[in-house]
Motif scaffolding. Structure first.
Motif, short mmCIF file in Angstrom:
data_model
loop_
_atom_site.label_atom_id
_atom_site.label_comp_id
_atom_site.label_asym_id
_atom_site.label_seq_id
_atom_site.Cartn_x
_atom_site.Cartn_y
_atom_site.Cartn_z
N PHE A 65 0.82 -1.22 0.00
CA PHE A 65 0.00 0.00 0.00
C PHE A 65 0.86 1.27 0.00
N ASN A 66 2.07 1.20 0.54
CA ASN A 66 2.98 2.35 0.42
C ASN A 66 3.32 2.62 -1.05
N ILE A 67 3.60 1.54 -1.78
CA ILE A 67 3.91 1.70 -3.21
C ILE A 67 2.67 2.21 -3.95
N ALA A 68 1.51 1.64 -3.58
CA ALA A 68 0.26 2.08 -4.23
C ALA A 68 0.04 3.57 -4.00
N GLN A 69 0.31 4.02 -2.80
CA GLN A 69 0.12 5.45 -2.49
C GLN A 69 1.07 6.32 -3.32
N MET A 70 2.31 5.86 -3.47
CA MET A 70 3.26 6.61 -4.30
C MET A 70 2.75 6.72 -5.74
N ARG A 71 2.18 5.61 -6.23
CA ARG A 71 1.66 5.62 -7.62
C ARG A 71 0.48 6.58 -7.76
N VAL A 72 -0.36 6.62 -6.74
CA VAL A 72 -1.49 7.56 -6.78
C VAL A 72 -0.97 8.99 -6.79
N GLU A 73 0.03 9.26 -5.93
CA GLU A 73 0.61 10.61 -5.89
C GLU A 73 1.20 10.98 -7.25
N GLU A 74 1.93 10.05 -7.85
CA GLU A 74 2.52 10.31 -9.17
C GLU A 74 1.46 10.58 -10.23
N SER A 75 0.33 9.89 -10.09
CA SER A 75 -0.71 10.01 -11.12
C SER A 75 -1.34 11.39 -11.14
N LEU A 200 -4.57 2.16 -11.44
CA LEU A 200 -3.96 1.14 -10.59
C LEU A 200 -4.96 0.02 -10.35
N MET A 201 -4.43 -1.21 -10.28
CA MET A 201 -5.26 -2.36 -9.89
C MET A 201 -4.56 -3.05 -8.72
N ILE A 202 -5.34 -3.42 -7.71
CA ILE A 202 -4.75 -4.01 -6.50
C ILE A 202 -5.48 -5.30 -6.17
N ARG A 221 1.44 -19.63 -15.84
CA ARG A 221 1.30 -18.45 -14.97
C ARG A 221 2.65 -17.76 -14.79
N PHE A 222 3.71 -18.59 -14.65
CA PHE A 222 5.05 -18.00 -14.53
C PHE A 222 5.42 -17.23 -15.80
N GLU A 223 5.10 -17.83 -16.95
CA GLU A 223 5.46 -17.19 -18.23
C GLU A 223 4.79 -15.83 -18.38
N VAL A 224 3.48 -15.78 -18.08
CA VAL A 224 2.78 -14.50 -18.24
C VAL A 224 3.31 -13.49 -17.22
N THR A 225 3.57 -13.96 -16.00
CA THR A 225 4.09 -13.07 -14.97
C THR A 225 5.44 -12.48 -15.39
N ASP A 226 6.30 -13.33 -15.94
CA ASP A 226 7.61 -12.84 -16.41
C ASP A 226 7.43 -11.81 -17.53
N SER A 227 6.48 -12.07 -18.41
CA SER A 227 6.29 -11.16 -19.55
C SER A 227 5.76 -9.80 -19.11
N LEU A 228 5.14 -9.76 -17.93
CA LEU A 228 4.57 -8.50 -17.43
C LEU A 228 5.32 -7.96 -16.22
N LYS A 229 6.54 -8.40 -16.03
CA LYS A 229 7.23 -8.10 -14.76
C LYS A 229 7.37 -6.61 -14.48
N SER A 230 7.46 -5.80 -15.51
CA SER A 230 7.63 -4.36 -15.27
C SER A 230 6.35 -3.71 -14.74
N GLU A 231 5.23 -4.40 -14.82
CA GLU A 231 3.95 -3.82 -14.36
C GLU A 231 3.74 -3.94 -12.85
N PHE A 236 0.13 -2.72 -11.34
CA PHE A 236 -0.40 -3.84 -10.56
C PHE A 236 0.28 -3.87 -9.19
N ILE A 237 -0.53 -3.87 -8.14
CA ILE A 237 0.00 -3.98 -6.78
C ILE A 237 -0.52 -5.28 -6.17
N VAL A 238 0.39 -6.16 -5.76
CA VAL A 238 0.01 -7.50 -5.30
C VAL A 238 0.12 -7.62 -3.79
N LEU A 239 -0.95 -8.16 -3.19
CA LEU A 239 -0.96 -8.47 -1.76
C LEU A 239 -0.64 -9.94 -1.56
N PRO A 240 -0.02 -10.32 -0.44
CA PRO A 240 0.28 -11.74 -0.20
C PRO A 240 -0.97 -12.52 0.21
#
Ligand SMILES: [Mg+2]
Length: 274
Positions: A65-75, A200-202, A221-231, A236-240
């Motif tokens: 959520f800290n990263i998400a907040q930074m992205r909102v501020e940047e937006s 943003l999507m969380i 799933r690994f392949e698609v995740t690798d192809s989108l790693k910069s997102e 995309f903000i992922v919770l555990p």
């Protein structure tokens, strides 16, 4: 700009696929009291304890959520156009914590869907760490939050009540898109996109970000995740969530008719030893 184009491409794929309800993932169904069912959930103990008792879990949520907040501020520096800026958030294990339901299943030797109704109608799930402050921050910044969840629509009233009781902004019918006939969130994202600029999507499940993840094998799933790693950490903000998810369903090839013994065998087959 490149990332913006990629997100539009991802959001615009529109593949017609379906997936299971997120809660199906604990689905060793039935509670007839036999030995197999009594032990069917024991493997969840460490995952539930990690969510409930590990400060590391809490730290990971704060980090997200800290990263998400930074992205909102940047937006705020981005040109918004005519549409309001918005964040799409999943609910279960993103906004609300269902670990008490999972814990109860272990303690009572039952599995989903047993007692899920009871947990939903109780409407007493607590916020995921950092989620409430984040949603309030988005509101303060003049942006919108839309909750897009695969909770069934029959739980709408209780879900809204739970969100309101926990003081979440945007706890209203027009900001809550629950599952009706399709598990894929594509159509509901499109509804939000028609009137908003989604920045943003969380979520805790890769299917909370794009339908390109749906019904994939573990390797897929690994392949698609690798192809989108910069997102990840950007759009995309992922919770555990180690308790359930499509990551587990992939082991079972999305077949929920498998017995607890078959599922246990498949889990072991996916362990990588040395
Ligand atoms: Mg979720």
């Amino acid at each position: 700009m490149k990332n913006k184009k990629l997100l539009i491409a991802i959001l615009g794929l529109g593949l017609a696929t379906t997936l299971t309800n997120c809660q199906n993932t604990t689905a060793s169904q039935g509670n007839d009291g036999d030995t197999e069912n009594k032990t069917a959930n024991e493997h969840l103990t460490m995952a539930v304890l990690y969510q409930q008792q590990a400060a590391e879990y809490r730290a990971l949520c704060y980090q997200a959520f800290n990263i998400a907040q930074m992205r909102v501020e940047e937006s705020t520096k981005m040109l918004g156009g005519m549409k309001p800026k918005a964040v799409i958030m999943d609910i279960d294990e993103t906004v609300l914590d269902n670990s008490p339901y999972e814990a109860k299943c272990i303690l009572d030797s039952v599995s989903y869907p047993t007692a899920w109704d009871k947990w939903m109608y109780k409407a007493d799930a607590k916020p995921v760490p950092g989620a409430l402050a984040f949603v309030k921050f988005v509101e303060e910044m003049g942006m919108q939050v839309y909750y897009v969840s695969n909770r069934k629509d029959k739980y709408r009233k209780e879900t809204l009540q739970n969100l309101k009781d926990m003081k979440f902004p945007f706890a209203s019918d027009d900001h809550l898109l629950l599952k009706t006939d399709q598990s894929s969130k594509r159509e509901r994202w499109d509804q939000v996109l028609q009137k908003n600029m989604v920045i943003l999507m969380i979520g805790d499940n890769l299917n909370d970000f794009s339908e390109v993840f749906e019904k994939k094998t573990v390797d897929g799933r690994f392949e698609v995740t690798d192809s989108l790693k910069s997102e990840f950490g950007k759009r995309f903000i992922v919770l555990p969530n180690a308790m359930y998810g499509e990551w587990e369903n992939a082991f079972y090839e999305y077949d929920f008719s498998k017995t607890p013994a078959e599922k246990k065998s498949l889990r072991h087959q996916h362990l990588i030893g040395f």
